[in-house]
Design a protein around this motif. Structure first.
Motif, PDB file in Angstrom:
ATOM      1  N   ARG A  89       1.062  -0.980   0.195  1.00  7.55           N
ATOM      2  CA  ARG A  89       0.144  -0.145  -0.471  1.00  7.55           C
ATOM      3  C   ARG A  89       0.976   1.174  -0.045  1.00  7.55           C
ATOM      4  O   ARG A  89       1.919   1.452   0.451  1.00  7.55           O
ATOM      5  N   SER A  90       0.930   2.416  -0.803  1.00  9.40           N
ATOM      6  CA  SER A  90       1.135   3.554  -0.939  1.00  9.40           C
ATOM      7  C   SER A  90       1.264   4.392   0.575  1.00  9.40           C
ATOM      8  O   SER A  90      -0.071   4.336   1.043  1.00  9.40           O
ATOM      9  N   GLY A  91       2.062   5.194   0.244  1.00  9.29           N
ATOM     10  CA  GLY A  91       1.773   6.500   1.634  1.00  9.29           C
ATOM     11  C   GLY A  91       1.831   5.764   2.900  1.00  9.29           C
ATOM     12  O   GLY A  91       3.432   4.805   2.774  1.00  9.29           O
ATOM     13  N   ALA A  92       2.185   6.389   4.274  1.00  8.02           N
ATOM     14  CA  ALA A  92       1.588   5.711   5.138  1.00  8.02           C
ATOM     15  C   ALA A  92       0.606   6.393   6.206  1.00  8.02           C
ATOM     16  O   ALA A  92      -0.172   7.176   6.025  1.00  8.02           O
ATOM     17  N   TYR A  93       0.673   5.367   7.490  1.00  5.82           N
ATOM     18  CA  TYR A  93      -0.267   5.618   8.824  1.00  5.82           C
ATOM     19  C   TYR A  93       0.037   5.024   9.895  1.00  5.82           C
ATOM     20  O   TYR A  93       0.958   4.240   9.915  1.00  5.82           O
ATOM     21  N   SER A  94      -0.449   5.197  10.637  1.00  5.72           N
ATOM     22  CA  SER A  94      -0.293   4.286  11.505  1.00  5.72           C
ATOM     23  C   SER A  94      -1.589   4.094  12.014  1.00  5.72           C
ATOM     24  O   SER A  94      -3.050   4.387  12.022  1.00  5.72           O
ATOM     25  N   GLY A  95      -1.416   2.435  12.564  1.00  3.17           N
ATOM     26  CA  GLY A  95      -2.974   1.754  12.681  1.00  3.17           C
ATOM     27  C   GLY A  95      -2.835   1.388  13.951  1.00  3.17           C
ATOM     28  O   GLY A  95      -1.959   1.139  14.674  1.00  3.17           O
ATOM     29  N   GLY A  96      -3.766  -0.251  14.090  1.00  5.55           N
ATOM     30  CA  GLY A  96      -3.914  -0.487  15.216  1.00  5.55           C
ATOM     31  C   GLY A  96      -5.305  -1.602  16.078  1.00  5.55           C
ATOM     32  O   GLY A  96      -5.744  -0.181  15.456  1.00  5.55           O
ATOM     33  N   SER A  97      -5.345  -1.907  16.975  1.00  4.15           N
ATOM     34  CA  SER A  97      -6.123  -1.503  17.561  1.00  4.15           C
ATOM     35  C   SER A  97      -6.425  -1.371  19.524  1.00  4.15           C
ATOM     36  O   SER A  97      -4.865  -1.376  19.913  1.00  4.15           O
ATOM     37  N   TYR A  98      -7.234  -1.281  20.020  1.00  4.83           N
ATOM     38  CA  TYR A  98      -6.412  -1.061  21.703  1.00  4.83           C
ATOM     39  C   TYR A  98      -5.468  -2.632  21.674  1.00  4.83           C
ATOM     40  O   TYR A  98      -5.108  -2.090  22.752  1.00  4.83           O
ATOM     41  N   ASP A  99      -5.636  -3.627  21.622  1.00  3.50           N
ATOM     42  CA  ASP A  99      -4.986  -4.855  22.259  1.00  3.50           C
ATOM     43  C   ASP A  99      -4.099  -4.624  21.076  1.00  3.50           C
ATOM     44  O   ASP A  99      -3.480  -5.905  20.897  1.00  3.50           O
ATOM     45  N   THR A 100      -4.116  -3.789  20.391  1.00  6.74           N
ATOM     46  CA  THR A 100      -2.150  -4.374  19.724  1.00  6.74           C
ATOM     47  C   THR A 100      -1.402  -3.642  19.865  1.00  6.74           C
ATOM     48  O   THR A 100      -1.729  -1.956  20.067  1.00  6.74           O
ATOM     49  N   ALA A 118       0.442   0.157  18.423  1.00  7.33           N
ATOM     50  CA  ALA A 118       0.015   1.126  17.535  1.00  7.33           C
ATOM     51  C   ALA A 118       1.317   1.514  16.229  1.00  7.33           C
ATOM     52  O   ALA A 118       2.035   1.912  16.116  1.00  7.33           O
ATOM     53  N   PHE A 119       1.402   0.216  15.190  1.00  2.00           N
ATOM     54  CA  PHE A 119       1.813  -0.160  13.876  1.00  2.00           C
ATOM     55  C   PHE A 119       2.293   1.410  13.370  1.00  2.00           C
ATOM     56  O   PHE A 119       0.765   1.739  13.661  1.00  2.00           O
ATOM     57  N   MET A 120       3.051   0.819  12.138  1.00  2.00           N
ATOM     58  CA  MET A 120       3.084   2.508  11.754  1.00  2.00           C
ATOM     59  C   MET A 120       3.597   2.231  10.277  1.00  2.00           C
ATOM     60  O   MET A 120       4.575   0.747   9.672  1.00  2.00           O
ATOM     61  N   LEU A 121       2.358   2.145   9.019  1.00  2.00           N
ATOM     62  CA  LEU A 121       3.591   1.928   7.976  1.00  2.00           C
ATOM     63  C   LEU A 121       4.626   3.071   6.526  1.00  2.00           C
ATOM     64  O   LEU A 121       3.536   3.935   7.169  1.00  2.00           O
ATOM     65  N   LEU A 122       5.402   2.627   6.728  1.00  2.00           N
ATOM     66  CA  LEU A 122       6.077   3.385   6.102  1.00  2.00           C
ATOM     67  C   LEU A 122       6.309   3.285   4.470  1.00  2.00           C
ATOM     68  O   LEU A 122       6.361   2.352   4.659  1.00  2.00           O
ATOM     69  N   ASN A 123       6.891   3.681   3.118  1.00  2.00           N
ATOM     70  CA  ASN A 123       7.437   3.604   2.716  1.00  2.00           C
ATOM     71  C   ASN A 123       8.191   4.251   2.231  1.00  2.00           C
ATOM     72  O   ASN A 123       9.234   5.774   1.904  1.00  2.00           O
ATOM     73  N   HIS A 155      -0.510   8.832  20.273  1.00  2.00           N
ATOM     74  CA  HIS A 155      -1.094   9.142  21.347  1.00  2.00           C
ATOM     75  C   HIS A 155      -2.402   7.986  21.576  1.00  2.00           C
ATOM     76  O   HIS A 155      -3.211   7.937  22.095  1.00  2.00           O
ATOM     77  N   SER A 156      -2.084   7.650  20.081  1.00  2.00           N
ATOM     78  CA  SER A 156      -2.738   5.692  20.023  1.00  2.00           C
ATOM     79  C   SER A 156      -2.522   5.168  21.777  1.00  2.00           C
ATOM     80  O   SER A 156      -3.872   5.042  22.047  1.00  2.00           O
ATOM     81  N   SER A 157      -1.605   5.209  22.130  1.00  2.00           N
ATOM     82  CA  SER A 157      -0.823   4.438  23.377  1.00  2.00           C
ATOM     83  C   SER A 157      -1.089   4.828  24.136  1.00  2.00           C
ATOM     84  O   SER A 157      -1.347   4.305  25.138  1.00  2.00           O
ATOM     85  N   TYR A 158      -0.737   6.344  24.073  1.00  2.00           N
ATOM     86  CA  TYR A 158      -1.275   6.629  25.636  1.00  2.00           C
ATOM     87  C   TYR A 158      -2.958   7.075  25.852  1.00  2.00           C
ATOM     88  O   TYR A 158      -3.191   6.395  27.295  1.00  2.00           O
ATOM     89  N   THR A 159      -3.312   6.488  25.069  1.00  2.00           N
ATOM     90  CA  THR A 159      -5.227   6.119  25.126  1.00  2.00           C
ATOM     91  C   THR A 159      -5.416   4.592  25.322  1.00  2.00           C
ATOM     92  O   THR A 159      -6.288   5.293  26.283  1.00  2.00           O
ATOM     93  N   ARG A 160      -4.987   4.374  24.736  1.00  2.00           N
ATOM     94  CA  ARG A 160      -5.490   2.477  24.877  1.00  2.00           C
ATOM     95  C   ARG A 160      -4.969   2.292  26.685  1.00  2.00           C
ATOM     96  O   ARG A 160      -5.345   1.014  26.701  1.00  2.00           O
ATOM     97  N   GLU A 161      -4.006   3.088  26.928  1.00  2.00           N
ATOM     98  CA  GLU A 161      -3.120   2.560  28.313  1.00  2.00           C
ATOM     99  C   GLU A 161      -4.127   3.109  29.364  1.00  2.00           C
ATOM    100  O   GLU A 161      -3.780   2.556  30.633  1.00  2.00           O
ATOM    101  N   THR A 162      -4.232   4.605  29.205  1.00  2.00           N
ATOM    102  CA  THR A 162      -5.414   5.060  30.124  1.00  2.00           C
ATOM    103  C   THR A 162      -6.504   5.217  30.159  1.00  2.00           C
ATOM    104  O   THR A 162      -7.225   5.484  31.629  1.00  2.00           O
ATOM    105  N   GLN A 163      -7.642   4.748  29.532  1.00  2.00           N
ATOM    106  CA  GLN A 163      -8.935   4.651  29.116  1.00  2.00           C
ATOM    107  C   GLN A 163      -9.974   3.484  28.851  1.00  2.00           C
ATOM    108  O   GLN A 163      -9.076   2.367  28.910  1.00  2.00           O
ATOM    109  N   PRO A 164      -9.953   2.859  29.999  1.00  2.00           N
ATOM    110  CA  PRO A 164     -10.721   1.422  29.621  1.00  2.00           C
ATOM    111  C   PRO A 164     -11.383   1.771  27.865  1.00  2.00           C
ATOM    112  O   PRO A 164     -11.362   2.424  26.705  1.00  2.00           O
ATOM    113  N   TYR A 165     -11.541   0.735  27.660  1.00  2.00           N
ATOM    114  CA  TYR A 165     -12.014   0.134  26.123  1.00  2.00           C
ATOM    115  C   TYR A 165     -12.756   1.696  25.484  1.00  2.00           C
ATOM    116  O   TYR A 165     -12.738   1.514  24.256  1.00  2.00           O
TER     117      TYR A 165
END
Length: 600
Positions: free
Chosen positions: A355-366, A368-373, A393-403
């Motif tokens: 996939r082209s481009g870049a993003y940060s992804g994952g979910s509450y129980d993973t 916070a992966f990143m795709l680069l090219n 941002h994802s890491s802090y939110t997921r570890e601080t807040q309930p699902y």
């Protein structure tokens, strides 16, 4: 030519086995979730029987969505790493199917919940204190009461979820897997296969012939397939407008923004502020032409760095620089960054079919992966800190807040990422000692601001215009889209559309037009980030602590409240005007530096 996936060293590939150790484990969980979704349908008709039944159904719903998000994260990232692999295309499709099954199974939830009276609501909260953990969740649902349909209608819409998403899926497969671009020549005169990944470096070439050839080759393909792209985009717009209409919204924009409790005035203020400041953009474009010594500046000339300094970073150098710069946010933040960099959260290099481009992804129980090219450029250093901002941002939110509150509004998503970019710019300008490197950094900032605030607002204008046109009965033919886009492009850049015929097809290659009013948030996010970065770099420890609290807040409050607590009021235009003031200040400095270096 890009390498095959199996030719990329393992240390540069993300480790998706931390989500599911094997594909078989994914398939087993998928099958189990599908079975439990069937059982969940038995909850229908009983949501408000008692406080216990409300709590039970709410927790089952959230638990299943949590598991589905994990499944989909694995499936779509497996697919993104090589979109040609049929097995993972199928996984992604199954991930979409289970989302649709979830929607159908819980189609009863919102319509039934909307029948609750204020007295019953308060009685349930008093009777079952565990329900208070979901109070903000319930309050947000009640605010959407007039837009919730009957259970049967909700089931029908949920069942059509895959169909509604088909236009975007078709675009993604066409654009990433099926389209083959022509061969072009690089700076050394060698023939190279043009790809989404190398297009950027080619169009940034200091050799005008190289960038012209790459630009014309790329858009020749979009011209060739313009009618297909027009049909996928038109279909997608119709889906947005249809959903808005049946849910009793006045427009697709109102529907999209209401999901994040954002008033439409925020969108209109952005477009208004940007249009007022277009003379600044055109002043910068005119300066570029003078520095490049070009009398007939074209759109393909806008991306080449003006700097002669060879300011490049290998991937490893970029990791080190990112850690050094982001240390300002404290030890805890830095330790998370180091984990992301060392524990294979990142898929680094381009490979065929990726996939082209870049993003940060994952979910509450993973993770916070990143795709680069990855390419060894200053721009890619900024991309790395940008995606790292999302992931932190994802890491802090997921570890601080309930699902239930463990994600954050799309409206806030681009703020953490672009705050990191602005911090990087501030730190690089602070430490630079020679004029040539300072020139390169200022050039990058001005180009980045142009590409984020100005360009994404141009996209936002186009997106809103095509939704309104479809709503009014206009057929979105390729001719209509081409004309609209060409006119907007001329308004923004001041470059005549007759002299830049290829740019009319640019709309066809922008995936964000399938994301339902997403792009304007890049512009609002960058502008808010400009204010936050100023506080982080030049402010107090209290400013930095408030910023970390913003990263931890997730969905525990309304988005505008969350960012206001960090020090930015996005219902006023001040933050936008402040951002343009920074752009103008750095443009002034850049012009003075150009004169000092004798580049005109």
């Amino acid at each position: 030519m890009a390498k095959q996936r199996n030719e990329i060293e393992e240390k540069y590939q993300w480790d998706l086995s931390t989500i599911f150790p094997t594909d078989e484990a994914f398939e087993a969980e998928l099958a189990q979730v599908s079975e439990e979704l069937k059982k969940a349908e038995n909850l229908a008709g009983h949501l408000l029987d008692s406080a216990d039944s409300l709590l039970t159904a709410t927790e089952i719903q959230l638990d299943l969505m949590r598991r589905i998000e994990k499944l989909y994260s694995y499936a779509h990232m497996k697919n993104d790493q090589d979109t040609r692999v049929a097995k993972y295309q199928e996984y992604q499709a199954k991930g979409m199917t289970v989302y649709s099954e979830f929607g159908q199974a819980f189609a009863f939830y919102e319509p039934e919940f909307m029948a609750i009276t204020e007295e019953q609501y308060q009685a349930f909260l008093a009777e079952k204190p565990e329900l208070t953990a979901y109070q903000h969740f319930f309050d947000k649902l009640l605010q959407r009461k007039e837009h919730i349909l009957t259970q049967r209608e909700e089931e029908l819409l949920a069942g059509a979820g895959e169909i509604f998403g088909a236009a975007g899926e078709t675009f993604a497969i066409l654009d990433n897997a099926d389209i083959v671009f022509p061969t072009v020549h690089d700076e050394e005169g060698k023939e190279v296969q043009l790809t989404h990944g190398n297009y950027i470096s080619l169009v940034e070439s200091k050799n005008r012939a190289v960038r012209k050839e790459a630009y014309e080759a790329l858009y020749s393909i979009y011209e060739q397939y313009q009618h297909t792209y027009a049909k996928t985009l038109q279909t997608n717009v119709k889906v947005h407008n249809y959903n808005a209409k049946v849910r009793k919204f006045s427009s697709a924009r109102e529907a999209a923004l209401s999901a994040n409790f954002i008033p439409e005035s925020v969108y209109d203020s952005l477009v208004s502020a940007v249009n007022k400041h277009l003379p600044l953009l055109q002043r910068y474009i005119a300066l570029r032409a003078k520095i490049l010594g070009i009398d007939d500046l074209k759109m393909y000339d806008l991306y080449t760095p003006l700097s002669q300094a060879d300011y490049k970073f290998s991937y490893e150098e970029a990791l080190a620089k990112s850690e050094e710069v982001l240390a300002i946010l404290g030890e805890d933040y830095l330790s998370r960054v180091k984990r992301a960099f060392s524990e294979r959260w990142i898929d680094v290099h381009e490979n065929q079919g990726k996939r082209s481009g870049a993003y940060s992804g994952g979910s509450y129980d993973t993770n916070a992966f990143m795709l680069l090219n990855w390419q060894d450029t200053l721009d890619n250093l900024f991309t790395l800190v940008h995606e790292t901002g999302h992931s932190m941002h994802s890491s802090y939110t997921r570890e601080t807040q309930p699902y239930v509150y463990g994600d954050y509004s799309i409206f806030l998503a681009e703020i953490a990422s672009t705050t990191n970019e602005n911090i990087l710019t501030e730190k690089l300008l602070e430490e630079v000692e020679d004029d040539a490197t300072r020139f390169a950094i200022l050039n990058h900032f001005l180009d980045g601001f142009r590409g984020t605030v100005f360009r994404q607002t141009q996209f936002a204008e186009f997106e809103h215009a095509i939704h309104k046109a479809d709503q009014e009965g206009q057929v979105l033919t390729s001719e209509f889209l081409n004309d609209l886009y060409a006119d907007l492009n001329e308004k923004y850049y001041g470059l005549k559309k007759e002299d830049n015929p290829q740019i009319q097809y640019e709309w066809a290659r922008i995936p964000h037009f399938y994301y339902d009013y997403y792009v304007f948030q890049y512009s609002t996010g960058f502008s808010a980030a400009s204010a936050l970065a100023e506080k982080i770099v030049h402010g107090s420890q209290e400013d930095r602590d408030r910023y970390l609290d913003y990263l931890k807040a997730g969905n525990s409050d309304y988005p505008l409240n969350v960012i206001k607590k960090a020090g930015v009021d996005m219902e006023k235009e001040d933050y936008l005007n402040d951002a343009f003031a920074v752009f103008e200040r750095r443009l002034d400095e850049f012009e003075a530096l150009v004169e000092k270096l004798g580049l005109l």
